[in-house]
Design an enzyme around this catalytic site. Structure first.
Site, PDB file in Angstrom:
ATOM      1  N   PRO A  44       0.654  -4.170   6.752  1.00  0.00           N
ATOM      2  CA  PRO A  44       0.350  -2.982   5.935  1.00  0.00           C
ATOM      3  C   PRO A  44      -0.647  -2.074   6.646  1.00  0.00           C
ATOM      4  CG  PRO A  44      -0.032  -5.024   4.697  1.00  0.00           C
ATOM      5  CD  PRO A  44       0.241  -5.413   6.108  1.00  0.00           C
ATOM      6  N   GLU A  45      -0.365  -0.780   6.647  1.00  0.00           N
ATOM      7  CA  GLU A  45      -1.267   0.205   7.240  1.00  0.00           C
ATOM      8  C   GLU A  45      -1.863   1.041   6.101  1.00  0.00           C
ATOM      9  OE1 GLU A  45       0.541   2.277  10.555  1.00  0.00           O
ATOM     10  OE2 GLU A  45       1.913   0.616  10.932  1.00  0.00           O
TER      11      GLU A  45
END
Ligand SMILES: [Zn+2]
Length: 275
Positions: A2-3
């Site tokens: 996840p960014e």
């Protein structure tokens, strides 16, 4: 992994459920999540805390608590949250922690590969902890092209690796770095410090545009990422380069290529992003 857009999506979905609620019960079943601190100590300390706000910094979720402490969560590779308004979470062999709220709701933390971390930090420790790990937030008003130019000055590292360095800019990961460079028409191997003012301005706009698009589409679901409602994101349908080896560039129609930069797969258009 996840960014920024994925973590921000999670934050936005969880915040209405968590903010103002008090933690009635907490259980951490995986000692890796809180190590080197004993998981029962962290869980015990959470009980009775009211969640004042759910914030984000870079890829960290910050559970700000009424005692002044903050639960700092990093999802790493495969961490995700699930919530159940009625407290009835589905069975999950990969659940590492569960939090029950006085509202009757429950939040489960799931992590298949177990690289995620939960750290409970005092007020005094939070700022130095974050500041030593993270550069500026790319979506705040104070993050200007001039600020980006200062960060890049003198950097001989490839611009792709520069974007991935959380100490320079917080929250950008492999997907959004490639998408931003394609938007900016900058080759991923160009040294960050060699970009001229016009290129820095384009990169600044492009990083923000790529991240905003990701948030708008609720993030990218490739494997593990889901929102706390169990939904996938939709950003993966709109990638211009990431993962699209050999497919036609959306701008010029020539095939997308893949190279490795700083150990990370990197997709780009050799025509639109010349060396
Ligand atoms: Zn192209």
């Amino acid at each position: 992994m996840p960014e920024l857009p994925e973590v921000e999506t999670i934050r936005r979905r969880l915040a209405p459920l968590l903010e103002g609620a008090t933690i009635e019960h907490a259980e951490v079943v995986d000692p890796r999540l809180t190590r080197p601190v004993d998981p029962t100590l962290v869980a015990g300390a959470l009980v009775g805390e009211r969640i004042v706000a759910l914030d984000r910094r870079g890829k960290y979720l910050l559970w700000r608590l009424s005692s002044g402490r903050t639960l700092v969560v990093h999802l790493r590779m495969t961490g995700s949250f699930r919530h159940a308004v009625d407290g009835d979470l589905p069975e999950d062999a990969y659940r590492r922690a569960t939090i029950a709220l006085d509202t009757g709701a429950a939040v489960g933390y799931r992590d298949v590969r177990r690289f995620g971390t939960w750290e409970l930090l005092d007020e005094d420790h939070l700022t130095p902890y974050l500041d030593s790990r993270l550069g500026p937030e790319p979506l705040v008003a104070s993050f200007t092209a001039a600020r980006l130019a200062v960060l890049a000055t003198g950097r001989t590292t490839p611009v792709k690796a520069f974007l991935l360095d959380q100490r320079r800019i917080a929250g950008v990961g492999n997907i959004y770095a490639d998408e931003a460079l394609w938007r900016a028409r900058i080759h991923p191997l160009r040294p960050a410090g060699a970009l001229d003012a016009e290129e820095v301005a384009r990169l600044h706009r492009s990083v923000r545009a790529a991240l905003r698009k990701g948030i708008e589409r609720q993030g990218s679901t490739l494997r593990d990422y889901v929102t706390p409602d169990g939904d996938g994101g939709a950003m993966q349908h709109e990638f211009h380069v990431y993962g699209r080896l050999g497919e036609p560039c959306d701008r010029c129609g020539r095939p997308i290529e893949r190279i490795v930069v700083g150990g990370r797969g990197t997709w780009f258009c050799p025509h639109c992003q010349p060396r």
